[in-house]
Design a protein around this motif. Sequence first.
Motif, PDB file in Angstrom:
ATOM      1  N   LEU A 130       8.161   5.239   7.496  1.00  0.00           N
ATOM      2  CA  LEU A 130       6.870   5.480   6.877  1.00  0.00           C
ATOM      3  C   LEU A 130       6.254   4.172   6.393  1.00  0.00           C
ATOM      4  N   CYS A 131       7.047   3.356   5.733  1.00  0.00           N
ATOM      5  CA  CYS A 131       6.532   2.068   5.278  1.00  0.00           C
ATOM      6  C   CYS A 131       6.002   1.264   6.459  1.00  0.00           C
ATOM      7  N   HIS A 132       6.780   1.224   7.516  1.00  0.00           N
ATOM      8  CA  HIS A 132       6.415   0.434   8.681  1.00  0.00           C
ATOM      9  C   HIS A 132       5.114   0.941   9.292  1.00  0.00           C
ATOM     10  N   LEU A 133       5.017   2.238   9.430  1.00  0.00           N
ATOM     11  CA  LEU A 133       3.817   2.823  10.022  1.00  0.00           C
ATOM     12  C   LEU A 133       2.586   2.544   9.160  1.00  0.00           C
ATOM     13  N   LEU A 134       2.729   2.675   7.860  1.00  0.00           N
ATOM     14  CA  LEU A 134       1.587   2.445   6.982  1.00  0.00           C
ATOM     15  C   LEU A 134       1.118   0.992   7.075  1.00  0.00           C
ATOM     16  N   LEU A 135       2.050   0.075   7.141  1.00  0.00           N
ATOM     17  CA  LEU A 135       1.652  -1.330   7.263  1.00  0.00           C
ATOM     18  C   LEU A 135       0.941  -1.575   8.589  1.00  0.00           C
ATOM     19  N   GLU A 136       1.436  -0.959   9.642  1.00  0.00           N
ATOM     20  CA  GLU A 136       0.782  -1.134  10.934  1.00  0.00           C
ATOM     21  C   GLU A 136      -0.635  -0.584  10.900  1.00  0.00           C
ATOM     22  N   LEU A 137      -0.807   0.585  10.329  1.00  0.00           N
ATOM     23  CA  LEU A 137      -2.139   1.180  10.271  1.00  0.00           C
ATOM     24  C   LEU A 137      -3.079   0.302   9.449  1.00  0.00           C
ATOM     25  N   ARG A 138      -2.567  -0.225   8.343  1.00  0.00           N
ATOM     26  CA  ARG A 138      -3.402  -1.113   7.545  1.00  0.00           C
ATOM     27  C   ARG A 138      -3.890  -2.288   8.373  1.00  0.00           C
ATOM     28  N   ASP A 139      -2.978  -2.924   9.086  1.00  0.00           N
ATOM     29  CA  ASP A 139      -3.363  -4.104   9.861  1.00  0.00           C
ATOM     30  C   ASP A 139      -4.340  -3.755  10.973  1.00  0.00           C
ATOM     31  N   ARG A 140      -4.111  -2.622  11.616  1.00  0.00           N
ATOM     32  CA  ARG A 140      -5.002  -2.255  12.709  1.00  0.00           C
ATOM     33  C   ARG A 140      -6.387  -1.913  12.197  1.00  0.00           C
ATOM     34  N   LEU A 141      -6.441  -1.255  11.056  1.00  0.00           N
ATOM     35  CA  LEU A 141      -7.754  -0.910  10.509  1.00  0.00           C
ATOM     36  C   LEU A 141      -8.488  -2.144  10.013  1.00  0.00           C
ATOM     37  N   SER A 142      -7.756  -3.065   9.423  1.00  0.00           N
ATOM     38  CA  SER A 142      -8.438  -4.235   8.878  1.00  0.00           C
ATOM     39  C   SER A 142      -9.017  -5.103   9.985  1.00  0.00           C
ATOM     40  N   MET A 143      -8.454  -4.987  11.184  1.00  0.00           N
ATOM     41  CA  MET A 143      -8.991  -5.766  12.301  1.00  0.00           C
ATOM     42  C   MET A 143     -10.430  -5.403  12.615  1.00  0.00           C
ATOM     43  N   CYS A 144     -10.802  -4.154  12.384  1.00  0.00           N
ATOM     44  CA  CYS A 144     -12.163  -3.758  12.710  1.00  0.00           C
ATOM     45  C   CYS A 144     -12.989  -3.590  11.440  1.00  0.00           C
ATOM     46  N   GLY A 145     -12.480  -4.112  10.336  1.00  0.00           N
ATOM     47  CA  GLY A 145     -13.283  -4.134   9.121  1.00  0.00           C
ATOM     48  C   GLY A 145     -13.167  -2.898   8.256  1.00  0.00           C
ATOM     49  N   LEU A 146     -12.248  -2.009   8.603  1.00  0.00           N
ATOM     50  CA  LEU A 146     -12.020  -0.839   7.750  1.00  0.00           C
ATOM     51  C   LEU A 146     -10.784  -1.103   6.906  1.00  0.00           C
ATOM     52  N   GLY A 147     -10.890  -0.855   5.631  1.00  0.00           N
ATOM     53  CA  GLY A 147      -9.716  -1.008   4.786  1.00  0.00           C
ATOM     54  C   GLY A 147      -9.422  -2.450   4.440  1.00  0.00           C
ATOM     55  N   GLU A 148      -8.558  -2.623   3.483  1.00  0.00           N
ATOM     56  CA  GLU A 148      -8.222  -3.955   2.991  1.00  0.00           C
ATOM     57  C   GLU A 148      -6.704  -4.087   2.881  1.00  0.00           C
ATOM     58  N   GLU A 149      -6.321  -5.215   2.358  1.00  0.00           N
ATOM     59  CA  GLU A 149      -4.893  -5.515   2.176  1.00  0.00           C
ATOM     60  C   GLU A 149      -4.142  -4.371   1.479  1.00  0.00           C
ATOM     61  N   THR A 150      -4.743  -3.787   0.474  1.00  0.00           N
ATOM     62  CA  THR A 150      -4.001  -2.824  -0.353  1.00  0.00           C
ATOM     63  C   THR A 150      -4.457  -1.369  -0.232  1.00  0.00           C
ATOM     64  N   HIS A 151      -5.573  -1.109   0.432  1.00  0.00           N
ATOM     65  CA  HIS A 151      -5.931   0.295   0.609  1.00  0.00           C
ATOM     66  C   HIS A 151      -6.799   0.486   1.835  1.00  0.00           C
ATOM     67  N   PHE A 152      -6.678   1.663   2.403  1.00  0.00           N
ATOM     68  CA  PHE A 152      -7.383   1.939   3.654  1.00  0.00           C
ATOM     69  C   PHE A 152      -7.469   3.445   3.846  1.00  0.00           C
ATOM     70  N   PRO A 153      -8.408   3.896   4.681  1.00  0.00           N
ATOM     71  CA  PRO A 153      -8.530   5.326   4.951  1.00  0.00           C
ATOM     72  C   PRO A 153      -7.351   5.841   5.755  1.00  0.00           C
ATOM     73  N   LEU A 154      -6.897   7.013   5.419  1.00  0.00           N
ATOM     74  CA  LEU A 154      -5.767   7.622   6.124  1.00  0.00           C
ATOM     75  C   LEU A 154      -6.029   9.116   6.267  1.00  0.00           C
ATOM     76  N   PRO A 155      -6.883   9.482   7.218  1.00  0.00           N
ATOM     77  CA  PRO A 155      -7.315  10.870   7.336  1.00  0.00           C
ATOM     78  C   PRO A 155      -6.319  11.725   8.101  1.00  0.00           C
ATOM     79  N   LEU A 156      -5.052  11.684   7.692  1.00  0.00           N
ATOM     80  CA  LEU A 156      -4.011  12.410   8.419  1.00  0.00           C
ATOM     81  C   LEU A 156      -3.345  13.426   7.517  1.00  0.00           C
ATOM     82  N   THR A 157      -3.001  14.555   8.069  1.00  0.00           N
ATOM     83  CA  THR A 157      -2.187  15.513   7.316  1.00  0.00           C
ATOM     84  C   THR A 157      -0.730  15.057   7.361  1.00  0.00           C
ATOM     85  N   GLN A 158       0.056  15.639   6.491  1.00  0.00           N
ATOM     86  CA  GLN A 158       1.477  15.287   6.502  1.00  0.00           C
ATOM     87  C   GLN A 158       2.126  15.745   7.801  1.00  0.00           C
ATOM     88  N   GLU A 159       1.613  16.793   8.366  1.00  0.00           N
ATOM     89  CA  GLU A 159       2.143  17.229   9.657  1.00  0.00           C
ATOM     90  C   GLU A 159       1.933  16.153  10.719  1.00  0.00           C
TER      91      GLU A 159
END
Lengths: 253, 253
Positions: free
Chosen positions: A162-191
């Motif tokens: 989970l940690c690894h995935l969250l870091l990857e999503l952060r980096d990928r989102l920040s590449m296109c200007g969404l989200g920042e170092e410490t927070h980003f959108p995560l429109p996913l259900t737990q499922e």
Amino acid sequence: MSAIRERTACRAVTALNRLSSLADLSEASVRLIQDLSDLSSIPAGVELGSEREAALRPRFVLGGWAARVRWLPDGRRQILNFILPGESIGVCERPSPLSLATMVSLTPMQFIDAVPVQRALNSTDPTFADLRDAIHMAASLDEAFLLSQVLRLGRQTAYERLCHLLLELRDRLSMCGLGEETHFPLPLTQETLADATGLSIVHINRVLQQLRREGLVAVHGGRARLLQPELLRTIADYRKPLVSAEAPLRPLF
Amino acid sequence: MSAIRERTACRAVTALNRLSSLADLSEASVRLIQDLSDLSSIPAGVELGSEREAALRPRFVLGGWAARVRWLPDGRRQILNFILPGESIGVCERPSPLSLATMVSLTPMQFIDAVPVQRALNSTDPTFADLRDAIHMAASLDEAFLLSQVLRLGRQTAYERLCHLLLELRDRLSMCGLGEETHFPLPLTQETLADATGLSIVHINRVLQQLRREGLVAVHGGRARLLQPELLRTIADYRKPLVSAEAPLRPLF
DNA sequence: CGATCAGTTGAAGGCTATCAAAGACTGTGG
DNA sequence: CCACAGTCTTTGATAGCCTTCAACTGATCG
């Protein structure tokens, strides 16, 4: 960083942000992307291409999240990778009669047709050499993320995954200007998180709570906050794929 | 099936077999491969490229097995995919400054330099269009196998994973003329199988015994025998990636 | 306000890992 | 030819991570 700043009012901002972070785009390449105009959109929960279907027509994702997915006959589902805003579908693909997975929209999505980009990609026009570089780099990045997914699923614990995935999503989102170092959108259900990490919903829930208790991560209301990004990196052994400008982006011959 | 049969005494037989099963190669393309001559070889256990290194020079594997691998700091190892005889290294890759994983030879290996093939690939010479098709198809197949690896690791049980992997290896080996429907070389230790399937050595051992007891699979002396291939397919929900000759292999533009 | 969906919690169990040690196999050198 | 080391395989016992089942909460919505 050259021509892009001049006109930010472009519909394909996310895609433009992403590509220009991968290579220094010329004025002509930037304009090619800015002039894309054929918009379309779909709601959440739509299947975009079935497993054996022909390749999808090229387009950029302007907004919304999707996932490439495979099912097992008994209903088990595995998310192979995510497709985020700014990323592309069917661009730079090898011509291939085998479609490799089904795509599913996880949120409402907006696209823009990328046929002119694909055409520039197939050409040898030196005007768009930088654009081709950027798109090749994007494809390499995609592959790197897929390999990370294999490592996560094969050899990491639920907590690390989970940690690894969250870091990857952060980096990928920040590449296109969404989200920042410490927070980003995560429109996913737990499922959805469960299907991406190969875990059960219940366990995802518990690991998220543990991360919250420990003051590492807070996931709420469609957003994620990384409270201790550096510690997370250590826990997950996360390594950002290097996009080194120094390394030559030229073919061998 | 045209020109290939005429001269089978070629050093790159495995590679030639594989490529000509992916597209109908012309006389010129076959000869290009047959004329490859720059041989090299390495023993088992050699690292061929480290994670951040530049891409490897293009070559075909004539014999021997390798794996692309990633490690975690505490020694856990995950095999991302296998590289088998007849397959290629660094051919058809996008020019990329990021090397995505380390390659390790699992057995002694023999290579043949593929620079002329790579050159044909980068050209637009219509003579080698079929060869480009074949190599693009090979790359798509590689991606399909990687996606299967994700599904295995994320959503299949140990039992299913092993069945699925064995079926995949059988199909990949048979493409280049090694092995048959029911038996094929498998020069892997149980530790290697464990690292490929994300399991422990001990558990691999026990699952292999179970498969043996049940009369499904026998793995012995560097070879695998599939005693009930059809049943295995059902158990693992294995689907051979379709290499359909009917589907057009042409770019969109 | 019932219905549906996402999230939460508890209990029980199974699949797989870890630990430890004993057999098999392989190649080497005496 | 045998002793020997090293690697690979096998086996048993124990533990733990994660799943499954079940039920409950809370929010959203027509």
